[in-house]
Write a protein that holds these residues in place. Structure first.
Motif, PDB file in Angstrom:
ATOM      1  N   PRO B  59       1.720   1.438  -8.873  1.00 62.14           N
ATOM      2  CA  PRO B  59       2.186   2.216  -8.244  1.00 62.14           C
ATOM      3  C   PRO B  59       1.179   3.008  -6.799  1.00 62.14           C
ATOM      4  O   PRO B  59       1.812   3.265  -6.317  1.00 62.14           O
ATOM      5  CB  PRO B  59       2.087   3.195  -9.881  1.00 62.14           C
ATOM      6  CG  PRO B  59       2.029   2.327 -10.335  1.00 62.14           C
ATOM      7  CD  PRO B  59       1.177   0.807  -9.710  1.00 62.14           C
ATOM      8  N   VAL B  60      -0.035   3.078  -7.216  1.00 63.31           N
ATOM      9  CA  VAL B  60      -0.781   3.402  -6.365  1.00 63.31           C
ATOM     10  C   VAL B  60      -0.992   2.287  -4.947  1.00 63.31           C
ATOM     11  O   VAL B  60      -0.523   3.367  -4.079  1.00 63.31           O
ATOM     12  CB  VAL B  60      -2.010   2.876  -6.973  1.00 63.31           C
ATOM     13  CG1 VAL B  60      -3.508   3.259  -5.911  1.00 63.31           C
ATOM     14  CG2 VAL B  60      -2.135   3.994  -7.937  1.00 63.31           C
ATOM     15  N   ALA B  61      -1.024   1.122  -5.146  1.00 65.55           N
ATOM     16  CA  ALA B  61      -0.636   0.599  -4.153  1.00 65.55           C
ATOM     17  C   ALA B  61       0.437   0.807  -3.373  1.00 65.55           C
ATOM     18  O   ALA B  61       0.392   0.833  -1.973  1.00 65.55           O
ATOM     19  CB  ALA B  61      -0.598  -1.165  -4.174  1.00 65.55           C
ATOM     20  N   ILE B  64       0.245   4.018  -1.698  1.00 63.64           N
ATOM     21  CA  ILE B  64      -0.429   4.182  -0.145  1.00 63.64           C
ATOM     22  C   ILE B  64       0.289   2.942   0.763  1.00 63.64           C
ATOM     23  O   ILE B  64       0.075   3.359   2.412  1.00 63.64           O
ATOM     24  CB  ILE B  64      -1.568   3.116   0.053  1.00 63.64           C
ATOM     25  CG1 ILE B  64      -2.429   4.122  -1.328  1.00 63.64           C
ATOM     26  CG2 ILE B  64      -2.892   2.844   0.919  1.00 63.64           C
ATOM     27  CD1 ILE B  64      -3.985   2.888  -1.706  1.00 63.64           C
ATOM     28  N   GLU B  65       1.243   2.504   0.286  1.00 65.43           N
ATOM     29  CA  GLU B  65       1.505   1.527   1.357  1.00 65.43           C
ATOM     30  C   GLU B  65       2.549   2.154   2.201  1.00 65.43           C
ATOM     31  O   GLU B  65       3.028   2.362   3.063  1.00 65.43           O
ATOM     32  CB  GLU B  65       2.880   0.524   1.324  1.00 65.43           C
ATOM     33  CG  GLU B  65       3.163  -0.634   1.283  1.00 65.43           C
ATOM     34  CD  GLU B  65       3.729  -1.555   0.405  1.00 65.43           C
ATOM     35  OE1 GLU B  65       3.553  -2.390   1.081  1.00 65.43           O
ATOM     36  OE2 GLU B  65       4.151  -0.949  -0.789  1.00 65.43           O
ATOM     37  N   SER B  66       3.533   3.092   1.632  1.00 64.97           N
ATOM     38  CA  SER B  66       4.681   4.077   2.004  1.00 64.97           C
ATOM     39  C   SER B  66       3.621   5.726   2.790  1.00 64.97           C
ATOM     40  O   SER B  66       4.179   6.375   4.207  1.00 64.97           O
ATOM     41  CB  SER B  66       5.579   5.145   1.067  1.00 64.97           C
ATOM     42  OG  SER B  66       5.263   6.338   1.224  1.00 64.97           O
ATOM     43  N   ARG B  67       2.342   6.069   2.834  1.00 63.80           N
ATOM     44  CA  ARG B  67       1.783   6.608   3.197  1.00 63.80           C
ATOM     45  C   ARG B  67       1.561   6.528   4.800  1.00 63.80           C
ATOM     46  O   ARG B  67       1.393   7.224   5.762  1.00 63.80           O
ATOM     47  CB  ARG B  67       0.705   7.110   2.681  1.00 63.80           C
ATOM     48  CG  ARG B  67       0.011   8.732   2.852  1.00 63.80           C
ATOM     49  CD  ARG B  67      -1.379   8.881   1.932  1.00 63.80           C
ATOM     50  NE  ARG B  67      -2.669  10.089   2.400  1.00 63.80           N
ATOM     51  CZ  ARG B  67      -2.071  11.186   2.450  1.00 63.80           C
ATOM     52  NH1 ARG B  67      -1.104  11.607   1.813  1.00 63.80           N
ATOM     53  NH2 ARG B  67      -3.053  11.767   2.904  1.00 63.80           N
ATOM     54  N   TYR B  68       1.192   5.193   4.925  1.00 62.63           N
ATOM     55  CA  TYR B  68       0.276   4.286   6.121  1.00 62.63           C
ATOM     56  C   TYR B  68       1.767   3.964   6.368  1.00 62.63           C
ATOM     57  O   TYR B  68       1.301   3.105   8.141  1.00 62.63           O
ATOM     58  CB  TYR B  68      -0.823   3.976   6.346  1.00 62.63           C
ATOM     59  CG  TYR B  68      -2.014   4.911   5.355  1.00 62.63           C
ATOM     60  CD1 TYR B  68      -2.222   6.199   6.058  1.00 62.63           C
ATOM     61  CD2 TYR B  68      -2.277   5.218   4.190  1.00 62.63           C
ATOM     62  CE1 TYR B  68      -3.244   7.144   5.432  1.00 62.63           C
ATOM     63  CE2 TYR B  68      -3.432   6.327   3.585  1.00 62.63           C
ATOM     64  CZ  TYR B  68      -3.891   6.776   3.875  1.00 62.63           C
ATOM     65  OH  TYR B  68      -4.575   7.672   4.207  1.00 62.63           O
ATOM     66  N   GLY B  69       2.622   3.598   6.190  1.00 52.92           N
ATOM     67  CA  GLY B  69       3.408   2.479   7.043  1.00 52.92           C
ATOM     68  C   GLY B  69       3.127   1.526   7.119  1.00 52.92           C
ATOM     69  O   GLY B  69       3.554   1.083   8.355  1.00 52.92           O
ATOM     70  N   ILE B  70       2.375   0.743   6.227  1.00 51.75           N
ATOM     71  CA  ILE B  70       1.558  -0.695   7.092  1.00 51.75           C
ATOM     72  C   ILE B  70       1.782  -1.233   5.350  1.00 51.75           C
ATOM     73  O   ILE B  70       1.297  -0.662   4.146  1.00 51.75           O
ATOM     74  CB  ILE B  70       0.134  -0.238   7.073  1.00 51.75           C
ATOM     75  CG1 ILE B  70      -0.048  -0.088   7.863  1.00 51.75           C
ATOM     76  CG2 ILE B  70      -0.438  -2.078   6.659  1.00 51.75           C
ATOM     77  CD1 ILE B  70      -1.531  -0.333   8.416  1.00 51.75           C
ATOM     78  N   PRO B  71       2.361  -2.822   5.317  1.00 52.01           N
ATOM     79  CA  PRO B  71       3.018  -2.819   4.129  1.00 52.01           C
ATOM     80  C   PRO B  71       1.760  -3.740   3.402  1.00 52.01           C
ATOM     81  O   PRO B  71       1.043  -4.199   4.166  1.00 52.01           O
ATOM     82  CB  PRO B  71       3.945  -4.157   4.665  1.00 52.01           C
ATOM     83  CG  PRO B  71       4.167  -4.300   6.069  1.00 52.01           C
ATOM     84  CD  PRO B  71       3.051  -2.391   6.290  1.00 52.01           C
ATOM     85  N   ILE B  72       1.557  -3.587   1.960  1.00 54.91           N
ATOM     86  CA  ILE B  72       0.723  -4.041   1.491  1.00 54.91           C
ATOM     87  C   ILE B  72       1.260  -5.375   0.109  1.00 54.91           C
ATOM     88  O   ILE B  72       2.589  -4.740  -0.228  1.00 54.91           O
ATOM     89  CB  ILE B  72       0.176  -3.262   0.215  1.00 54.91           C
ATOM     90  CG1 ILE B  72      -0.583  -2.215   1.248  1.00 54.91           C
ATOM     91  CG2 ILE B  72      -0.715  -4.205  -0.498  1.00 54.91           C
ATOM     92  CD1 ILE B  72      -1.043  -1.158   0.113  1.00 54.91           C
ATOM     93  N   ILE B  73       1.517  -7.047   0.601  1.00 49.93           N
ATOM     94  CA  ILE B  73       2.392  -7.718   0.441  1.00 49.93           C
ATOM     95  C   ILE B  73       1.976  -8.515  -1.056  1.00 49.93           C
ATOM     96  O   ILE B  73       2.795  -8.156  -1.914  1.00 49.93           O
ATOM     97  CB  ILE B  73       1.787  -8.961   1.445  1.00 49.93           C
ATOM     98  CG1 ILE B  73       2.270  -8.649   2.779  1.00 49.93           C
ATOM     99  CG2 ILE B  73       2.662  -9.996   1.249  1.00 49.93           C
ATOM    100  CD1 ILE B  73       3.665  -8.444   2.977  1.00 49.93           C
TER     101      ILE B  73
END
Lengths: 168, 454
Positions: B59-61, B64-73
């Motif tokens: 959930p935390v990852a 963060i993904e949504s906050r900065y708009g960078i996918p965490i695969i």
């Protein structure tokens, strides 16, 4: 240590029931999904009454435990800002659609830059969100859903990512 | 504006068109407090500890993904080598522990957990032996657990008995997962100079020198580097090429630094390292081989490839080192053959042989990675391939690894589809001459003398 809620605990609960988490309890994402599938309501510890909403981050993200995540640290370099970008085929009223939505959510446009190249436009806005209605996740979701991708596309990102990537 | 519109659009373009992503956020968890008298008890302790420690990781990852708009695969977990954790328990094999880890992975929603590992570069403990013997069964019984064994180091030399044993294990694992092309071997890797903080699979583990919990981040971005070099044009001298790679990897790594710091803070654990590796995916354009071809070799694997790769790897490290608080893990260019569309194309074209791949690994991380070989390759030949790779690591003071997949029933030139991130592999020919005499001797290759460098 707090309670640990896994799928096993959810499986033995009656469907449609209610699970109240104790403070510090951890519920796994799989357990949360299982609870949802069986219609069990999960109540967070000290579940946020609507009046105390704005202190903490997203509660909308699935499986996210707002109560366990510390709020973002106070911003040393001024208020919290996001970058709103819109890209698409130019037509009248686009800027007004975007800015009126920002106004509706109580965001504050700090800076704006728009370019038109042939038929296409790019708009970049810096929006201060300290006083917005709801939280960042809600703001992002609302802004990004104001338009269809084939018309124009809006994206919202926290300003920090640009600061990290483009400033030494 | 505090940022120019070009800067803002560059970040957005990197994500949307050039496949910039954070390849993995990996939480390291210490399991040393999970020992117990029976194997089932250890399994229970391990399960409970992982679920407690990493319950909020996904959930935390995602937030963060949504906050900065960078996918965490990938969101992953690395654990203390299980041969240490299980050393005190009875039971003849550790398969139940692997299954418990698998269940924990499903529970917390991570796709892989690494650390079903043993460190035997200087010799086997009883527990190491039990763990290694359990590997083929454990791989067949799990889907998300990754297995690694350290068989050599610059300080200890190479344990050739372990090399031979691991060759047998690789062959058995391929047989047990034969119906899926021997895919079990994709979760099994053999190391020389194994890092203790590597966030990438299959070799992730949480070393005994690590803190209780730690967040390590692996960045990516071959697509971004490729685009930048394309823009630079074919006439730019290599000095400029290096500078461009440094500039762009600085930016990529900063995104990783931001994600790592934020994840560590939100999960209330330490931020460990950033692994500065260029990690490809099977997506078209997200390929290390493509970068080498843009630098100027016609097909990856031809003459000049090793030099180009050496330059690329070094420039990536230089750019990344300045962007990150701490650097660690493997930090090099990954060339997992099946996972990189450009590498697959080079093998298909006949440009890239197993021998050239081996040469390339002497200047980059991380060894013969995801290399498919014929299913009927003799165990001693597999051991010979592993030994060669370990020797490169030992002598050059660097990490090397071998993740070989003997594909049952397939011969050189045939294709095998692993699916998803693991991609497609073309079976590579191995040398037909035997290594048996050398391998059967057993024993140890002593560590090298370090002052006479040549």
């Amino acid at each position: 240590m707090g309670d640990l809620i896994t799928v096993e605990q959810i499986d033995v609960m009656p469907a449609g029931g209610q699970l109240t988490l104790t403070p510090g309890a951890i519920i796994t994402p799989a357990a949360r999904d299982a609870a949802e599938a069986r219609g069990i309501t999960v109540l967070e510890a000290g579940a946020a009454a609507p009046t105390q909403a704005p202190t903490v981050a997203p509660s909308r993200t699935a499986g996210f435990r707002a109560s366990e995540i510390p709020a973002a640290p106070a911003h040393k370099n001024g208020p919290e800002q996001v970058i709103v970008t819109a890209v698409g085929k130019n037509r009248p009223r686009i800027l007004s659609e975007i800015t009126s939505k920002i106004a509706e959510l109580n965001g504050n446009v700090m800076d704006i830059n728009q370019r038109i190249l042939q038929d296409y436009f790019t708009t970049i806005m810096i929006v201060e969100i300290s006083g917005i209605t709801g939280d960042f996740a809600g703001f992002k979701q609302t802004m990004e859903s104001i338009s269809q991708p084939e018309d124009y596309r809006v994206s919202v990102q926290h300003e920090k990512v640009f600061q990290y990537m483009h400033r030494i | 504006m505090p940022y120019t519109s070009n800067e803002i659009l560059q970040t957005i373009r990197m994500v949307e068109m050039e496949a910039l992503d954070i390849r993995t956020v990996t939480m390291g968890i210490c399991l040393l407090d999970c020992s117990g008298p029976t194997v089932d008890q250890v399994a229970n302790n391990v399960y409970e500890k992982i679920v407690r420690a990493a319950g909020n990781l996904v959930p935390v990852a995602t937030e963060i993904e949504s906050r900065y708009g960078i996918p965490i695969i990938n969101k992953r977990i690395a654990i203390t080598p299980i041969s240490h954790v299980a050393a005190g328990c009875d039971g003849s094999d550790y398969v139940p522990i692997a299954q418990a880890i698998d269940r924990a992975a499903v529970q917390v929603g991570v796709n892989f957990v690494g650390g079903f590992s043993a460190l035997v570069h200087k010799g086997f403990s009883v527990s190491d032996k039990k763990l290694i013997d359990s590997i083929p069964q454990a791989i067949a019984a799990t889907e998300r657990v990754n297995y690694s064994v350290s068989v050599g180091s610059t300080k200890a030399g190479i344990n050739m008995d372990a090399v031979r044993r691991m060759a047998e294990i690789v062959q058995q694992t391929a047989q047990l997962t034969a119906e899926a092309g021997g895919i079990g071997c994709a979760r099994l890797v053999v190391f020389c100079n194994m890092p203790e903080d590597n966030p990438f699979m299959a070799g992730a583990m949480h070393g005994v020198g690590e803190p209780e919990r730690v967040i390590n981040v692996g960045v990516s971005g071959p697509g971004v580097v490729r685009y930048a070099l394309e823009k630079l044009g074919p006439e730019a001298p290599l000095t400029d090429v290096c500078n461009e790679i440094k500039r762009i990897t600085y930016k990529i790594t900063r995104a990783g630094e931001l994600v790592g710091r934020e994840a560590a803070q939100k999960l209330d654990c330490e931020f460990g390292i950033i692994d500065l590796s260029l990690a490809p995916t099977p997506a078209v354009g997200d390929s290390v081989a493509d970068i080498l071809e843009i630098i100027g070799v016609e097909k990856c694997g031809t003459h000049g490839t090793t030099a180009a790769l050496a330059m690329l790897t070094d420039a990536v490290k230089k750019g990344g080192a300045m962007a990150a608080t701490r650097v660690g893990g493997l930090s090099g260019a990954f060339i997992p053959v099946s996972e990189d569309a450009g590498m697959v194309a080079a093998v298909k074209a006949g440009a890239l042989s197993l021998d050239k791949l081996e040469a390339m690994t002497s200047v980059c991380s991380v060894g013969l990675d995801m290399v498919a070989i014929p299913g009927d390759t003799p165990v001693d030949t597999i051991a010979g391939i592993i030994a060669d790779e370990m020797a490169i690591g030992m002598i050059n003071n660097k990490t090397t690894a071998a993740r070989l997949i003997p594909v049952p029933g397939k011969g050189p030139g045939e294709t095998v589809e692993f699916g998803g991130l693991l991609g497609t592999a073309i079976v590579q020919a191995v040398n037909p001459f035997s290594s048996t005499g050398f391998i059967r001797r057993g024993g140890t290759i002593p560590p090298p003398i370090n002052s006479l460098k040549n």
